[in-house]
Design a protein around this motif. Sequence first.
Motif, short mmCIF file in Angstrom:
data_model
loop_
_atom_site.label_atom_id
_atom_site.label_comp_id
_atom_site.label_asym_id
_atom_site.label_seq_id
_atom_site.Cartn_x
_atom_site.Cartn_y
_atom_site.Cartn_z
N THR A 62 4.67 -4.58 22.53
CA THR A 62 3.66 -5.11 23.39
C THR A 62 3.64 -6.46 23.39
OG1 THR A 62 2.13 -5.01 21.68
CG2 THR A 62 2.14 -3.14 22.92
N ILE A 104 0.70 -1.12 -0.05
CA ILE A 104 0.08 0.02 -0.17
C ILE A 104 0.81 1.20 -0.16
CG2 ILE A 104 -1.62 1.35 1.53
CD1 ILE A 104 -3.17 -0.92 1.91
N ILE A 105 1.83 1.15 0.87
CA ILE A 105 2.78 2.39 0.94
C ILE A 105 3.45 2.64 -0.69
CG2 ILE A 105 4.94 3.48 1.74
CD1 ILE A 105 4.30 2.08 4.22
N LEU A 115 3.86 5.93 9.92
CA LEU A 115 2.77 4.93 10.35
C LEU A 115 3.12 3.46 10.48
CD1 LEU A 115 -0.03 5.09 11.58
CD2 LEU A 115 -0.92 5.11 9.37
N VAL A 153 4.59 11.40 1.40
CA VAL A 153 5.27 10.14 1.30
C VAL A 153 5.74 9.64 2.46
CG1 VAL A 153 7.05 8.75 -0.07
CG2 VAL A 153 5.50 10.27 -1.33
N TYR A 190 4.85 10.17 5.64
CA TYR A 190 4.06 9.89 6.87
C TYR A 190 3.54 8.47 6.61
CZ TYR A 190 -0.26 9.59 9.56
OH TYR A 190 -1.23 9.50 10.43
N PRO A 191 3.09 7.85 5.65
CA PRO A 191 2.46 6.44 5.62
C PRO A 191 3.88 5.44 6.15
CG PRO A 191 1.77 7.43 3.61
CD PRO A 191 2.82 8.41 4.35
N PHE A 251 5.59 2.61 12.95
CA PHE A 251 4.87 2.66 14.18
C PHE A 251 4.19 1.57 14.52
CE2 PHE A 251 3.84 5.40 17.70
CZ PHE A 251 2.64 5.10 18.21
N VAL A 252 3.60 1.11 13.60
CA VAL A 252 2.33 -0.23 14.04
C VAL A 252 3.42 -1.34 14.23
CG1 VAL A 252 0.89 -1.62 13.06
CG2 VAL A 252 0.69 0.83 12.94
N TRP A 279 5.01 -0.90 17.56
CA TRP A 279 3.88 -1.16 18.73
C TRP A 279 3.84 -2.81 18.90
CZ3 TRP A 279 1.55 0.94 22.55
CH2 TRP A 279 0.04 0.30 23.10
N MET A 280 3.78 -3.52 17.63
CA MET A 280 3.50 -5.02 18.01
C MET A 280 4.83 -5.32 18.60
SD MET A 280 1.80 -6.74 14.53
CE MET A 280 2.99 -6.29 13.33
#
Lengths: 228, 309
Positions: free
Chosen positions: A223, A124-125, A212, A206, A208-209, A215-216, A219-220
């Motif tokens: 956590t 997608i990016i 993100l 370009v 910013y995605p 970052f996700v 996060w995985m």
Amino acid sequence: MAAADEASRPFAGLSDVSISEDIPVEGDISVPMGSSRRDDEFSTLDEPVKETILRDLRAVGNKFIHVLYPKRSSALLRDWDLWGPLLLCVTLALLLQGGSADSDDQGGPQFAEVFVIIWFGSIIITLNSKLLGGTISFFQSLCVLGYCIMPLTVAMAVCRIVLVGGSGPVSFGVRLVVVTASFGWSTFASTAFLADSQPANRKALVVYPVFLFYFVIGWMVLTFSPAQ
Amino acid sequence: MASANDPFQFQEFEEAASLLEADRDATTITIDDEDTKAEKQRIAAGFIPDGDDEDRLASDDKTELLSGQKKSAPFWTFEYYQQFFDIETHHVRERIIGSMVPWPRKNFIHVYLRRNPDLYGPFWICTTLVFAIAISGNISTFLGKLGKPNYKYTPEFGKVTIAATAIFSYAWLVPLALWGFLLWRNNKAMNLVTYSFMEIICVYGYSLAIYIPAVVLWILPYEWLRWCSIMVALCLSGSVLVMTFWPAVRDDHPKMIIATMSAIVVLNTLLAVGCKVYFFSKPETLIPVEHAPAAEVIKTTHAAATHST
């Protein structure tokens, strides 16, 4: 009539030339090859298998070093390959297993979920970058995004080692610092390669995605909680 | 048409139309300067400028118009979708700010979109909101249950899928329904203002932008803060939507107007409240009331043990 004369005038002198039979006409009609790479490719059938595998492994290792020290070089872009991203993705997904997911379904990500997030997210990016008018090709972009997951994979390994010691606030603090640093490193490394292919007024759109996405994944990694 | 005066004097030639009337066979070339050409194109495209709003972005407008008409490629080619990504960073920033600050005179579509709807904003705002809800919900559950001894932290990744389904269906199906509804009403009551499908998707996508900071605020376990931020976000995004769609329905039957506007507001409210209720648990009281029964049991057993020895 006059036109025929005009046409034949530049070649007028040639009618006097004759080639006698005892002068041998010989030569080599061959197109000179531009690079010697084509010779290599033709002869890879003869080399030992170990040589072939080592060449690919050396290319992959070379790109890992480029991610570790991100400079503005185009080596990562020129010879793209997807072995490295596949290796990193599988390693990360395996390391994220064995969490507290065995109790019920509200657990950590499954192997397939990690795979889908990484590959689907990269696609997608890449599509986003191409739709915004980027000059980088589809697989080059996938290659860059995949290789830049390496700092986060290293952070995952470090986190698992830290979690062996305990899972209190101290270990959480250490893990937070490690994951934040590697997330910053990943984003910086990939934007060093990707941002150059966009005009100046669209760079943030370009970047910013990519931010993100990492970052996700960060996060995985953060956590992840081990089974108790 | 030269007049029989001094031949070195500059002669003003009339407009091409009047020249053509005199001599039908002649070919005429009119060379306007850039301002009048842009003005003519703008009026020809049906766009009536409303004064001082336009001056700030006028140069932007001129360059867009002068660069030519939009090429319409068939929808199965890549270029068709590229025309919806024809924006720059400052455009996206302006549109996001415009969706958060409703201004009585400014219609979002006319002022910010200017016939250039994009798909970048709606898509990435929805994606960000999905992950923001999932992550904030996770953190708030973790903080809410921090004191409990039996709590084992789980990342709850299943909720990402649910959040994604809810938000993306709101952002894509509701504009589809609204567009179909407006199209049907346009056949009955002649409206001067029609919005294309892409413009409606764009408005809905950008109107979700205010929820991202609101969702991050919901991490803090104070119920009054959560309700306050929901109210503020609802008011802002609801008013932007209402003000955008008001010109499209104002010529219609009053009952239809009320029905449309209330449907827009109600759906928006449902999304916000639904997300809050499903992803964010109510913060429970963490005062020693919970530990009191356990403490009592320990005290009595200890007392019994000391008495028996």
